[in-house]
Design a protein around this motif. Structure first.
Motif, PDB file in Angstrom:
ATOM      1  N   LYS A   1       0.834  -1.205   0.000  1.00 25.24           N
ATOM      2  CA  LYS A   1       0.000   0.000   0.000  1.00 25.24           C
ATOM      3  C   LYS A   1       0.868   1.254   0.000  1.00 25.24           C
ATOM      4  O   LYS A   1       0.591   2.218  -0.726  1.00 25.24           O
ATOM      5  CB  LYS A   1      -0.929  -0.003   1.215  1.00 25.24           C
ATOM      6  CG  LYS A   1      -2.066  -1.015   1.126  1.00 25.24           C
ATOM      7  CD  LYS A   1      -2.811  -1.162   2.441  1.00 25.24           C
ATOM      8  CE  LYS A   1      -3.507   0.106   2.867  1.00 25.24           C
ATOM      9  NZ  LYS A   1      -4.292  -0.089   4.109  1.00 25.24           N
ATOM     10  N   ILE A   2       1.927   1.256   0.817  1.00 27.64           N
ATOM     11  CA  ILE A   2       2.827   2.416   0.853  1.00 27.64           C
ATOM     12  C   ILE A   2       3.552   2.556  -0.481  1.00 27.64           C
ATOM     13  O   ILE A   2       3.665   3.660  -1.031  1.00 27.64           O
ATOM     14  CB  ILE A   2       3.838   2.281   2.002  1.00 27.64           C
ATOM     15  CG1 ILE A   2       3.121   2.201   3.343  1.00 27.64           C
ATOM     16  CG2 ILE A   2       4.810   3.467   2.000  1.00 27.64           C
ATOM     17  CD1 ILE A   2       4.037   1.855   4.513  1.00 27.64           C
ATOM     18  N   ALA A   3       4.064   1.442  -1.000  1.00 22.63           N
ATOM     19  CA  ALA A   3       4.810   1.475  -2.260  1.00 22.63           C
ATOM     20  C   ALA A   3       3.950   1.991  -3.409  1.00 22.63           C
ATOM     21  O   ALA A   3       4.418   2.743  -4.273  1.00 22.63           O
ATOM     22  CB  ALA A   3       5.346   0.080  -2.581  1.00 22.63           C
ATOM     23  N   THR A   4       2.680   1.614  -3.412  1.00 21.57           N
ATOM     24  CA  THR A   4       1.766   2.051  -4.469  1.00 21.57           C
ATOM     25  C   THR A   4       1.497   3.549  -4.389  1.00 21.57           C
ATOM     26  O   THR A   4       1.346   4.227  -5.417  1.00 21.57           O
ATOM     27  CB  THR A   4       0.434   1.282  -4.373  1.00 21.57           C
ATOM     28  OG1 THR A   4       0.686  -0.115  -4.531  1.00 21.57           O
ATOM     29  CG2 THR A   4      -0.547   1.737  -5.441  1.00 21.57           C
ATOM     30  N   SER A   5       1.466   4.092  -3.180  1.00 20.92           N
ATOM     31  CA  SER A   5       1.137   5.506  -2.987  1.00 20.92           C
ATOM     32  C   SER A   5       2.359   6.417  -3.059  1.00 20.92           C
ATOM     33  O   SER A   5       2.215   7.637  -3.233  1.00 20.92           O
ATOM     34  CB  SER A   5       0.460   5.692  -1.619  1.00 20.92           C
ATOM     35  OG  SER A   5      -0.714   4.925  -1.520  1.00 20.92           O
ATOM     36  N   PHE A   6       3.541   5.853  -2.914  1.00 18.14           N
ATOM     37  CA  PHE A   6       4.753   6.657  -2.742  1.00 18.14           C
ATOM     38  C   PHE A   6       4.992   7.616  -3.905  1.00 18.14           C
ATOM     39  O   PHE A   6       5.257   8.806  -3.696  1.00 18.14           O
ATOM     40  CB  PHE A   6       5.972   5.738  -2.559  1.00 18.14           C
ATOM     41  CG  PHE A   6       7.257   6.499  -2.384  1.00 18.14           C
ATOM     42  CD1 PHE A   6       7.652   6.931  -1.131  1.00 18.14           C
ATOM     43  CD2 PHE A   6       8.056   6.813  -3.473  1.00 18.14           C
ATOM     44  CE1 PHE A   6       8.821   7.657  -0.969  1.00 18.14           C
ATOM     45  CE2 PHE A   6       9.230   7.541  -3.318  1.00 18.14           C
ATOM     46  CZ  PHE A   6       9.616   7.959  -2.057  1.00 18.14           C
TER      47      PHE A   6
ATOM     48  N   LYS B   1      12.044  -0.176  -5.162  1.00 19.79           N
ATOM     49  CA  LYS B   1      11.140  -0.423  -6.288  1.00 19.79           C
ATOM     50  C   LYS B   1       9.847   0.369  -6.153  1.00 19.79           C
ATOM     51  O   LYS B   1       8.758  -0.110  -6.502  1.00 19.79           O
ATOM     52  CB  LYS B   1      10.845  -1.916  -6.421  1.00 19.79           C
ATOM     53  CG  LYS B   1      12.097  -2.742  -6.678  1.00 19.79           C
ATOM     54  CD  LYS B   1      11.794  -4.227  -6.822  1.00 19.79           C
ATOM     55  CE  LYS B   1      13.065  -5.007  -7.093  1.00 19.79           C
ATOM     56  NZ  LYS B   1      12.817  -6.470  -7.218  1.00 19.79           N
ATOM     57  N   ALA B   2       9.990   1.608  -5.644  1.00 17.53           N
ATOM     58  CA  ALA B   2       8.844   2.498  -5.526  1.00 17.53           C
ATOM     59  C   ALA B   2       8.736   3.431  -6.725  1.00 17.53           C
ATOM     60  O   ALA B   2       7.839   4.267  -6.783  1.00 17.53           O
ATOM     61  CB  ALA B   2       8.960   3.319  -4.237  1.00 17.53           C
ATOM     62  N   VAL B   3       9.659   3.282  -7.670  1.00 15.87           N
ATOM     63  CA  VAL B   3       9.712   4.135  -8.857  1.00 15.87           C
ATOM     64  C   VAL B   3       9.073   3.400 -10.034  1.00 15.87           C
ATOM     65  O   VAL B   3       9.395   2.238 -10.290  1.00 15.87           O
ATOM     66  CB  VAL B   3      11.172   4.478  -9.206  1.00 15.87           C
ATOM     67  CG1 VAL B   3      11.237   5.420 -10.404  1.00 15.87           C
ATOM     68  CG2 VAL B   3      11.891   5.080  -7.998  1.00 15.87           C
ATOM     69  N   PRO B   4       8.181   4.059 -10.775  1.00 12.45           N
ATOM     70  CA  PRO B   4       7.637   3.418 -11.983  1.00 12.45           C
ATOM     71  C   PRO B   4       8.770   2.982 -12.904  1.00 12.45           C
ATOM     72  O   PRO B   4       9.755   3.713 -13.083  1.00 12.45           O
ATOM     73  CB  PRO B   4       6.791   4.530 -12.613  1.00 12.45           C
ATOM     74  CG  PRO B   4       6.395   5.391 -11.458  1.00 12.45           C
ATOM     75  CD  PRO B   4       7.570   5.379 -10.531  1.00 12.45           C
ATOM     76  N   GLU B   5       8.656   1.818 -13.482  1.00 11.69           N
ATOM     77  CA  GLU B   5       9.737   1.248 -14.279  1.00 11.69           C
ATOM     78  C   GLU B   5      10.186   2.175 -15.395  1.00 11.69           C
ATOM     79  O   GLU B   5      11.377   2.235 -15.738  1.00 11.69           O
ATOM     80  CB  GLU B   5       9.291  -0.099 -14.864  1.00 11.69           C
ATOM     81  CG  GLU B   5      10.422  -0.914 -15.461  1.00 11.69           C
ATOM     82  CD  GLU B   5       9.997  -2.310 -15.840  1.00 11.69           C
ATOM     83  OE1 GLU B   5      10.685  -2.930 -16.663  1.00 11.69           O
ATOM     84  OE2 GLU B   5       8.963  -2.786 -15.316  1.00 11.69           O
ATOM     85  N   SER B   6       9.258   2.935 -15.960  1.00 14.51           N
ATOM     86  CA  SER B   6       9.591   3.828 -17.071  1.00 14.51           C
ATOM     87  C   SER B   6      10.496   4.983 -16.652  1.00 14.51           C
ATOM     88  O   SER B   6      11.106   5.635 -17.504  1.00 14.51           O
ATOM     89  CB  SER B   6       8.306   4.388 -17.690  1.00 14.51           C
ATOM     90  OG  SER B   6       7.567   5.136 -16.723  1.00 14.51           O
ATOM     91  N   LEU B   7      10.583   5.246 -15.350  1.00 12.18           N
ATOM     92  CA  LEU B   7      11.383   6.373 -14.859  1.00 12.18           C
ATOM     93  C   LEU B   7      12.733   5.963 -14.279  1.00 12.18           C
ATOM     94  O   LEU B   7      13.563   6.828 -13.995  1.00 12.18           O
ATOM     95  CB  LEU B   7      10.599   7.137 -13.779  1.00 12.18           C
ATOM     96  CG  LEU B   7       9.330   7.865 -14.208  1.00 12.18           C
ATOM     97  CD1 LEU B   7       8.659   8.496 -12.994  1.00 12.18           C
ATOM     98  CD2 LEU B   7       9.654   8.932 -15.242  1.00 12.18           C
ATOM     99  N   VAL B   8      12.960   4.682 -14.095  1.00  6.80           N
ATOM    100  CA  VAL B   8      14.152   4.232 -13.364  1.00  6.80           C
ATOM    101  C   VAL B   8      15.439   4.671 -14.045  1.00  6.80           C
ATOM    102  O   VAL B   8      16.327   5.267 -13.414  1.00  6.80           O
ATOM    103  CB  VAL B   8      14.134   2.702 -13.183  1.00  6.80           C
ATOM    104  CG1 VAL B   8      15.464   2.220 -12.599  1.00  6.80           C
ATOM    105  CG2 VAL B   8      12.994   2.289 -12.265  1.00  6.80           C
TER     106      VAL B   8
END
Length: 251
Positions: A188-193, A230-237
């Motif tokens: 839940k935290i990771a999704t909202s971060f 892994k709280a960053v969207p893959e497209s932004l890493v």
């Protein structure tokens, strides 16, 4: 390096064998990680984590050092202790070395979860005994008042704390089946971060967000920790990795 690590290993891992013979959860965690490769030995770090566990305070945090009783503690270090237990299990494969800590783990994790807001982000504690230290970097070492007057004493949302909390919650679920429910809170935290801490103009994560939604302080450490968790969207890493090494405005 191995000799230095040996010199810092007396009854427990310590900052140094001369000036400050103290065991800290974060420092000890890093020393243990090197020790797993240098010494291939696991009972010694397990004894360190057991010693730290004996310092559970009434506020659900561990004492700053072990053994000790001091008037200040670092909330994030209690999370590092849980993560260190998981790393010990991963390297040793010996479940018995990390057993018996469910009560302490729950005491540590239930407090920040109780402070979760509707946005699924944990708000920091404003207890004057709590030192919000994350790294020896300006602003992340609990010195916001020297940068932004009054910011250290206000309730706020700390990106680094929430990222460490994600890791600690996942670690708890791995350590014991009785703690499996914590993995749900981590997700839940990771999704909202991202939406909460991402600054569209800066194209980076703010280290802090105040109750009014103002984002401030942008550091390399915060970006790196977000990537690791892994709280960053893959497209932004890839873009964020490049920013860490090229953007001199990041602290």
């Amino acid at each position: 390096s191995v000799r230095t690590l040996q010199l810092c290993a007396h009854e427990h891992y310590e900052d140094c064998p001369w000036r400050e013979q103290a065991l800290y959860a974060y420092d000890g965690r890093l020393q243990a990680l090197f020790g797993y490769y240098a010494f291939k030995e696991y009972k010694y770090p397990a004894s360190c984590w057991n010693l730290l566990a004996k310092g559970l305070r009434s506020d659900g945090l561990l004492e700053l050092c072990a053994p000790s009783k001091v008037p200040v503690c670092i909330p994030g270090f209690s999370l590092h202790w849980i993560i260190a237990l998981r790393e010990l299990l991963e390297h040793s494969g010996q479940k018995q070395l990390v057993a018996g800590h469910c009560h302490t783990i729950r005491a540590i994790l239930d407090r920040p979860l109780a402070r979760m807001k509707e946005n699924n982000i944990a708000v920091n504690s404003t207890d004057p005994e709590h030192w919000h230290f994350y790294e020896w970097t300006e602003g992340l070492q609990g010195d916001l008042d020297s940068l932004l007057a009054g910011k250290d004493s206000l309730p706020r949302f700390d990106a680094c704390y929430n990222l460490l909390l994600i890791d600690a919650l996942h670690s708890a679920a791995i350590l014991d089946d009785q703690l499996a429910d914590y993995a749900h809170h981590a997700e839940k935290i990771a999704t909202s971060f991202h939406n909460f801490f991402w600054d569209k103009n800066k194209k980076a994560y703010a280290s802090f967000v105040d109750p009014d939604g103002q984002r401030y302080h942008f550091s390399q450490f915060t970006q790196a920790l977000a990537i690791v968790q892994k709280a960053v969207p893959e497209s932004l890493v890839a873009r964020l990795c490049s920013k860490i090494v090229s953007d001199e405005s990041l602290i």
